[in-house]
Scaffold this motif. Structure first.
Motif, PDB file in Angstrom:
ATOM      1  N   VAL A   6       4.037  74.836  -9.940  1.00 59.51           N
ATOM      2  CA  VAL A   6       5.151  74.490  -9.057  1.00 59.51           C
ATOM      3  C   VAL A   6       4.793  73.194  -8.340  1.00 59.51           C
ATOM      4  O   VAL A   6       3.808  73.137  -7.598  1.00 59.51           O
ATOM      5  N   LEU A   7       5.564  72.153  -8.583  1.00 58.52           N
ATOM      6  CA  LEU A   7       5.419  70.893  -7.865  1.00 58.52           C
ATOM      7  C   LEU A   7       6.546  70.848  -6.852  1.00 58.52           C
ATOM      8  O   LEU A   7       7.712  70.648  -7.220  1.00 58.52           O
ATOM      9  N   GLY A   8       6.211  71.073  -5.565  1.00 55.32           N
ATOM     10  CA  GLY A   8       7.302  71.180  -4.608  1.00 55.32           C
ATOM     11  C   GLY A   8       6.862  71.227  -3.162  1.00 55.32           C
ATOM     12  O   GLY A   8       5.688  71.025  -2.827  1.00 55.32           O
ATOM     13  N   SER A   9       7.822  71.519  -2.318  1.00 51.85           N
ATOM     14  CA  SER A   9       7.665  71.447  -0.874  1.00 51.85           C
ATOM     15  C   SER A   9       7.146  72.741  -0.276  1.00 51.85           C
ATOM     16  O   SER A   9       7.336  73.829  -0.827  1.00 51.85           O
ATOM     17  N   VAL A 109      13.091  68.708   7.672  1.00 52.75           N
ATOM     18  CA  VAL A 109      12.291  67.552   8.108  1.00 52.75           C
ATOM     19  C   VAL A 109      11.044  67.543   7.221  1.00 52.75           C
ATOM     20  O   VAL A 109      10.199  68.432   7.340  1.00 52.75           O
ATOM     21  N   PRO A 110      10.877  66.544   6.336  1.00 50.16           N
ATOM     22  CA  PRO A 110       9.863  66.619   5.283  1.00 50.16           C
ATOM     23  C   PRO A 110       8.421  66.742   5.755  1.00 50.16           C
ATOM     24  O   PRO A 110       7.628  67.471   5.144  1.00 50.16           O
ATOM     25  N   GLY A 111       8.016  66.030   6.806  1.00 50.97           N
ATOM     26  CA  GLY A 111       6.621  66.088   7.246  1.00 50.97           C
ATOM     27  C   GLY A 111       5.663  65.749   6.126  1.00 50.97           C
ATOM     28  O   GLY A 111       5.812  64.737   5.433  1.00 50.97           O
ATOM     29  N   ALA A 112       4.664  66.600   5.914  1.00 55.68           N
ATOM     30  CA  ALA A 112       3.628  66.351   4.906  1.00 55.68           C
ATOM     31  C   ALA A 112       4.186  66.204   3.500  1.00 55.68           C
ATOM     32  O   ALA A 112       3.590  65.521   2.649  1.00 55.68           O
ATOM     33  N   ASN A 113       5.327  66.808   3.230  1.00 53.83           N
ATOM     34  CA  ASN A 113       5.909  66.715   1.891  1.00 53.83           C
ATOM     35  C   ASN A 113       6.178  65.266   1.489  1.00 53.83           C
ATOM     36  O   ASN A 113       6.108  64.919   0.308  1.00 53.83           O
ATOM     37  N   ALA A 114       6.502  64.435   2.465  1.00 54.23           N
ATOM     38  CA  ALA A 114       6.827  63.037   2.167  1.00 54.23           C
ATOM     39  C   ALA A 114       5.619  62.247   1.687  1.00 54.23           C
ATOM     40  O   ALA A 114       5.765  61.146   1.136  1.00 54.23           O
ATOM     41  N   THR A 115       4.416  62.794   1.880  1.00 51.51           N
ATOM     42  CA  THR A 115       3.205  62.077   1.457  1.00 51.51           C
ATOM     43  C   THR A 115       2.874  62.317  -0.007  1.00 51.51           C
ATOM     44  O   THR A 115       1.967  61.678  -0.554  1.00 51.51           O
ATOM     45  N   VAL A 116       3.574  63.242  -0.651  1.00 48.90           N
ATOM     46  CA  VAL A 116       3.302  63.541  -2.065  1.00 48.90           C
ATOM     47  C   VAL A 116       4.079  62.528  -2.896  1.00 48.90           C
ATOM     48  O   VAL A 116       5.214  62.769  -3.310  1.00 48.90           O
ATOM     49  N   THR A 117       3.479  61.387  -3.136  1.00 48.91           N
ATOM     50  CA  THR A 117       4.166  60.285  -3.806  1.00 48.91           C
ATOM     51  C   THR A 117       3.665  60.022  -5.225  1.00 48.91           C
ATOM     52  O   THR A 117       4.283  59.270  -5.972  1.00 48.91           O
ATOM     53  N   GLU A 138      12.790  68.400  -2.833  1.00 45.95           N
ATOM     54  CA  GLU A 138      12.340  68.234  -1.453  1.00 45.95           C
ATOM     55  C   GLU A 138      11.069  67.387  -1.359  1.00 45.95           C
ATOM     56  O   GLU A 138      10.536  67.206  -0.275  1.00 45.95           O
ATOM     57  N   LEU A 139      10.603  66.878  -2.497  1.00 43.88           N
ATOM     58  CA  LEU A 139       9.535  65.886  -2.523  1.00 43.88           C
ATOM     59  C   LEU A 139      10.158  64.534  -2.873  1.00 43.88           C
ATOM     60  O   LEU A 139      11.292  64.468  -3.355  1.00 43.88           O
ATOM     61  N   PRO A 140       9.430  63.424  -2.670  1.00 50.00           N
ATOM     62  CA  PRO A 140       9.965  62.122  -3.069  1.00 50.00           C
ATOM     63  C   PRO A 140      10.385  62.119  -4.540  1.00 50.00           C
ATOM     64  O   PRO A 140       9.662  62.623  -5.408  1.00 50.00           O
ATOM     65  N   PRO A 141      11.565  61.567  -4.838  1.00 50.72           N
ATOM     66  CA  PRO A 141      12.094  61.626  -6.211  1.00 50.72           C
ATOM     67  C   PRO A 141      11.153  61.076  -7.275  1.00 50.72           C
ATOM     68  O   PRO A 141      11.096  61.608  -8.388  1.00 50.72           O
ATOM     69  N   PRO A 162      18.135  71.173  -8.539  1.00 51.87           N
ATOM     70  CA  PRO A 162      18.513  69.895  -7.937  1.00 51.87           C
ATOM     71  C   PRO A 162      18.972  70.049  -6.487  1.00 51.87           C
ATOM     72  O   PRO A 162      20.131  69.785  -6.138  1.00 51.87           O
ATOM     73  N   SER A 163      18.043  70.483  -5.641  1.00 53.22           N
ATOM     74  CA  SER A 163      18.359  70.752  -4.237  1.00 53.22           C
ATOM     75  C   SER A 163      17.239  70.227  -3.357  1.00 53.22           C
ATOM     76  O   SER A 163      16.055  70.424  -3.677  1.00 53.22           O
ATOM     77  N   PRO A 164      17.596  69.540  -2.239  1.00 48.64           N
ATOM     78  CA  PRO A 164      18.964  69.193  -1.817  1.00 48.64           C
ATOM     79  C   PRO A 164      19.581  68.178  -2.774  1.00 48.64           C
ATOM     80  O   PRO A 164      18.902  67.246  -3.223  1.00 48.64           O
ATOM     81  N   VAL A 165      20.854  68.358  -3.090  1.00 41.75           N
ATOM     82  CA  VAL A 165      21.506  67.519  -4.088  1.00 41.75           C
ATOM     83  C   VAL A 165      21.535  66.068  -3.610  1.00 41.75           C
ATOM     84  O   VAL A 165      21.758  65.782  -2.442  1.00 41.75           O
ATOM     85  N   GLN A 166      21.269  65.156  -4.540  1.00 40.44           N
ATOM     86  CA  GLN A 166      21.155  63.732  -4.230  1.00 40.44           C
ATOM     87  C   GLN A 166      21.201  62.959  -5.528  1.00 40.44           C
ATOM     88  O   GLN A 166      21.066  63.540  -6.613  1.00 40.44           O
ATOM     89  N   PRO A 167      21.395  61.650  -5.459  1.00 38.80           N
ATOM     90  CA  PRO A 167      21.327  60.850  -6.683  1.00 38.80           C
ATOM     91  C   PRO A 167      19.947  61.002  -7.316  1.00 38.80           C
ATOM     92  O   PRO A 167      18.927  60.898  -6.645  1.00 38.80           O
ATOM     93  N   LEU A 168      19.921  61.255  -8.610  1.00 38.01           N
ATOM     94  CA  LEU A 168      18.649  61.521  -9.288  1.00 38.01           C
ATOM     95  C   LEU A 168      18.045  60.233  -9.824  1.00 38.01           C
ATOM     96  O   LEU A 168      18.767  59.339 -10.275  1.00 38.01           O
ATOM     97  N   PRO A 169      16.713  60.111  -9.774  1.00 34.87           N
ATOM     98  CA  PRO A 169      16.077  58.906 -10.309  1.00 34.87           C
ATOM     99  C   PRO A 169      16.304  58.797 -11.809  1.00 34.87           C
ATOM    100  O   PRO A 169      16.364  59.801 -12.525  1.00 34.87           O
ATOM    101  N   ALA A 170      16.448  57.573 -12.277  1.00 33.47           N
ATOM    102  CA  ALA A 170      16.667  57.334 -13.705  1.00 33.47           C
ATOM    103  C   ALA A 170      15.545  57.958 -14.518  1.00 33.47           C
ATOM    104  O   ALA A 170      14.370  57.841 -14.182  1.00 33.47           O
ATOM    105  N   GLY A 171      15.918  58.652 -15.565  1.00 39.62           N
ATOM    106  CA  GLY A 171      14.929  59.231 -16.456  1.00 39.62           C
ATOM    107  C   GLY A 171      14.488  60.635 -16.116  1.00 39.62           C
ATOM    108  O   GLY A 171      13.805  61.275 -16.913  1.00 39.62           O
ATOM    109  N   LEU A 172      14.879  61.153 -14.944  1.00 34.25           N
ATOM    110  CA  LEU A 172      14.432  62.495 -14.576  1.00 34.25           C
ATOM    111  C   LEU A 172      15.036  63.556 -15.489  1.00 34.25           C
ATOM    112  O   LEU A 172      14.319  64.372 -16.071  1.00 34.25           O
ATOM    113  N   LEU A 173      16.353  63.563 -15.630  1.00 35.48           N
ATOM    114  CA  LEU A 173      16.991  64.617 -16.419  1.00 35.48           C
ATOM    115  C   LEU A 173      16.602  64.531 -17.897  1.00 35.48           C
ATOM    116  O   LEU A 173      16.653  65.544 -18.600  1.00 35.48           O
TER     117      LEU A 173
END
Length: 294
Positions: A6-9, A109-117, A138-141, A162-173
């Motif tokens: 599981v790669l996630g928040s 509020v992402p907190g530490a999750n935003a550091t997983v880049t 919920e991690l950086p796209p 795909p939650s929270p729903v948002q524009p998806l980065p090219a190539g993800l799907l």
């Protein structure tokens, strides 16, 4: 046993229970407050572990008290947390209002999750060793896309919520095998409110789609086949907060075990039905013995 990565928040859920949710600019009095370990990634990891999966969690928590509690909650469920890194600063939080109808509204509020880049060698190795990878948004796209591509390169099946729903980065799907949106997310991604029409559009981008429909069950569609709606068990919902993550985590276990799609969806639906009858997110998720008995 097939491993699930599981790669996630990870978030601490701060949950207020109210008769009805406040409108804009309005204050209401709640009847109860709870602090519950959550985050879509951690929730799916706990759900999969309780359902009998061998699960490794990839992500980050902060150096605050919440970080220690989030890690302990995953470990208590049997999740491997060796790749759940601790980073300086606060952990992620989710601020949730649950009304008397069991509906919820959430601010994350992402907190530490935003550091997983980006993923390191250990994360790539864990994905390569897994039979299935679970992803959410919920991690950086960019890192979600990196995880999906790593799985595709190594022949690992990938499920994306795909939650929270948002524009998806090219190539993800292009690197996703199974997309599991709820009906609102499916509408946002496809431009169509009807689940059947939405599934038809989404199948242009991914091989398989499961659209969850709440109390109405779920719709499954695959390229070259007819869409099928699987009904959900009829229950009285107390709190729907963790239902979607319970469904996906349990579904992952069933698919990793090689179950046929109809059986896997029925089993996951039973798990979600048990979840909504209890308050909380990860704390409400059922164990394998409960799901089998439902």
């Amino acid at each position: 046993m097939t491993a699930i990565a599981v790669l996630g928040s990870t978030n601490m859920d701060l949950v207020a229970y109210v008769a009805r949710a406040p409108g804009r600019g309005e204050t209401v009095t709640g009847r109860e407050f709870r602090t519950v370990p959550g985050g879509k990634g951690a929730n799916q990891a706990v759900a999969a572990a309780r359902a009998g999966g061998e699960v490794v969690m990839i992500g980050a928590v902060g150096t605050d008290e919440y970080g220690s509690l989030l890690r302990a909650n995953l470990e208590h469920a049997g999740v491997d947390t060796d790749l759940l890194h601790t980073v300086a600063g606060p952990s992620g939080t989710a601020h949730i209002v649950v009304d008397d109808e069991g509906s919820n509204a959430i601010v994350v509020v992402p907190g530490a999750n935003a550091t997983v880049t980006a993923l390191g060698p250990g994360e790539h190795a864990a994905i390569a060793a897994a039979g299935l990878l679970l992803l959410q948004l919920e991690l950086p796209p960019a890192v979600v896309r990196e995880g999906a591509r790593a799985a595709r390169t190594r022949g690992v099946r990938t499920i994306l919520t795909p939650s929270p729903v948002q524009p998806l980065p090219a190539g993800l799907l292009d690197a996703v095998d199974l997309l599991v949106p709820n009906e609102h997310e499916a509408a946002a991604l496809s431009g169509y409110g009807d689940p059947h029409a939405a599934a038809e559009i989404l199948l242009r981008q991914v091989p398989e789609v499961v659209i969850t429909l709440g109390a109405k069950g779920c719709l499954y569609a695959a390229r070259g086949g007819e869409a099928i709606v699987f009904p959900a068990p009829e229950v009285t919902a107390v709190d729907t907060t963790g239902a979607g993550d319970t469904f996906v985590g349990t579904l992952a276990v069933a698919l990793a075990e090689g179950r046929a799609v109809p059986e896997a969806l029925a089993w996951a639906s039973s798990a979600a039905a048990l979840c909504v009858q209890r308050p909380g997110a990860s704390t409400s998720m059922p164990y394998r013995s409960e799901i089998d008995a439902a």
